[in-house]
Enzyme design. Structure first.
Site, mmCIF file in Angstrom:
data_model
loop_
_atom_site.group_PDB
_atom_site.id
_atom_site.type_symbol
_atom_site.label_atom_id
_atom_site.label_comp_id
_atom_site.label_asym_id
_atom_site.label_seq_id
_atom_site.Cartn_x
_atom_site.Cartn_y
_atom_site.Cartn_z
ATOM 1 N N GLU A 1 0.841 -1.197 0.000
ATOM 2 C CA GLU A 1 0.000 0.000 0.000
ATOM 3 C C GLU A 1 0.877 1.248 0.000
ATOM 4 O O GLU A 1 0.608 2.219 -0.713
ATOM 5 C CB GLU A 1 -0.917 -0.017 1.216
ATOM 6 C CG GLU A 1 -1.927 1.106 1.229
ATOM 7 C CD GLU A 1 -2.848 1.010 2.422
ATOM 8 O OE1 GLU A 1 -3.973 1.501 2.311
ATOM 9 O OE2 GLU A 1 -2.440 0.468 3.469
ATOM 10 N N MET B 1 -6.563 -3.822 15.030
ATOM 11 C CA MET B 1 -5.644 -3.738 16.161
ATOM 12 C C MET B 1 -4.992 -2.369 16.324
ATOM 13 O O MET B 1 -4.109 -2.218 17.169
ATOM 14 C CB MET B 1 -4.559 -4.819 16.025
ATOM 15 C CG MET B 1 -5.099 -6.244 16.038
ATOM 16 S SD MET B 1 -3.825 -7.512 15.796
ATOM 17 C CE MET B 1 -2.841 -7.305 17.277
ATOM 18 N N ASP C 1 -10.908 -10.609 6.040
ATOM 19 C CA ASP C 1 -11.279 -11.953 6.464
ATOM 20 C C ASP C 1 -12.557 -11.866 7.285
ATOM 21 O O ASP C 1 -12.973 -10.783 7.694
ATOM 22 C CB ASP C 1 -10.155 -12.596 7.289
ATOM 23 C CG ASP C 1 -9.835 -11.789 8.542
ATOM 24 O OD1 ASP C 1 -10.269 -12.206 9.623
ATOM 25 O OD2 ASP C 1 -9.169 -10.738 8.444
#
Length: 222
Positions: free
Chosen positions: A12, A164, A188
């Site tokens: 990215e 997170m 996911d």
């Protein structure tokens, strides 16, 4: 506008660097970052690190050093009812692993509101672009089971995704009175038996999805 972009992954970061005119690499303490101009903005790019402490420290150090007008964090997240590939612009952030005791609400950082709110300017752009928005919950644990998701939903029924870092970045920005935005792509689906392999495979695809959204937001920011 001076914008600090905290990316989660090297691929990215590479795509974003290609956006910059004359990108220059810099070092500050143990942080490598790139500076350049894009779409009439001064852009600073770096990786944020995994987990609440790493991302908060990286954000704090660069807020003091760079003093940006806006912080944008992008990366991946586990879906909480959203299909893989969904891009979510957070309209609120909370912790799913924090309770500071009596007198506070579950998920609330001491001294801050339960739901930490991103830049309204970015949310208005997201609405104009018909981007999906929702609550993202953060904790220092990779969420992989349906039981974990159900527990988080019992506290935050409206949650769209889990990660997170996002709430820690939000808390740091709020404490330093700096506007921020969070963009996450669902990599996911916790509770699916294949969610760890989904997560690993999606790292090849995620950068392009968040890159396109970030580029659209940057082009509309003034």
């Amino acid at each position: 506008m001076k914008i600090l972009i905290l990316a989660a992954m090297d691929k990215e970061l590479d795509l974003l660097i290609n956006l910059l005119e004359n990108p220059q690499k810099h070092e500050y303490e143990d942080i490598s970052f790139w500076k350049g101009n894009s779409l009439n903005h001064e852009i600073i790019l770096t990786k944020c690190g995994i987990g609440k402490v790493n991302s908060a420290l990286r954000t704090l150090n660069l807020l003091h050093f760079i003093k940006p007008d806006l912080v944008i964090n992008s990366g991946v997240a586990g879906g909480a009812g959203c299909p893989i590939g969904s891009v979510i612009v957070a309209d609120a952030l909370a912790y799913h692993d924090v309770w500071c005791g009596p007198g506070t609400e579950y998920g609330q950082a001491d001294g801050l509101p339960l739901l930490m709110k991103p830049s309204q300017k970015v949310l208005d752009i997201a609405a104009a672009l018909n981007l999906s928005t929702g609550l993202i919950c953060t904790g220092d644990k990779f969420i992989s089971t349906s039981e974990e998701i159900q527990f988080i939903k019992s506290k935050f029924p409206e949650v769209k995704a889990v990660d997170m870092e996002s709430a820690a970045i939000a808390q740091t920005c709020l404490m330093l009175e700096t506007p921020f935005a969070i963009v996450r792509v669902v990599s996911d689906t916790p509770g699916d038996g294949e969610n760890i392999s989904q997560y690993k495979d999606f790292w090849e695809k995620a950068p392009e999805k968040t890159f396109l959204v970030l580029n659209s937001i940057l082009s509309h920011l003034k």
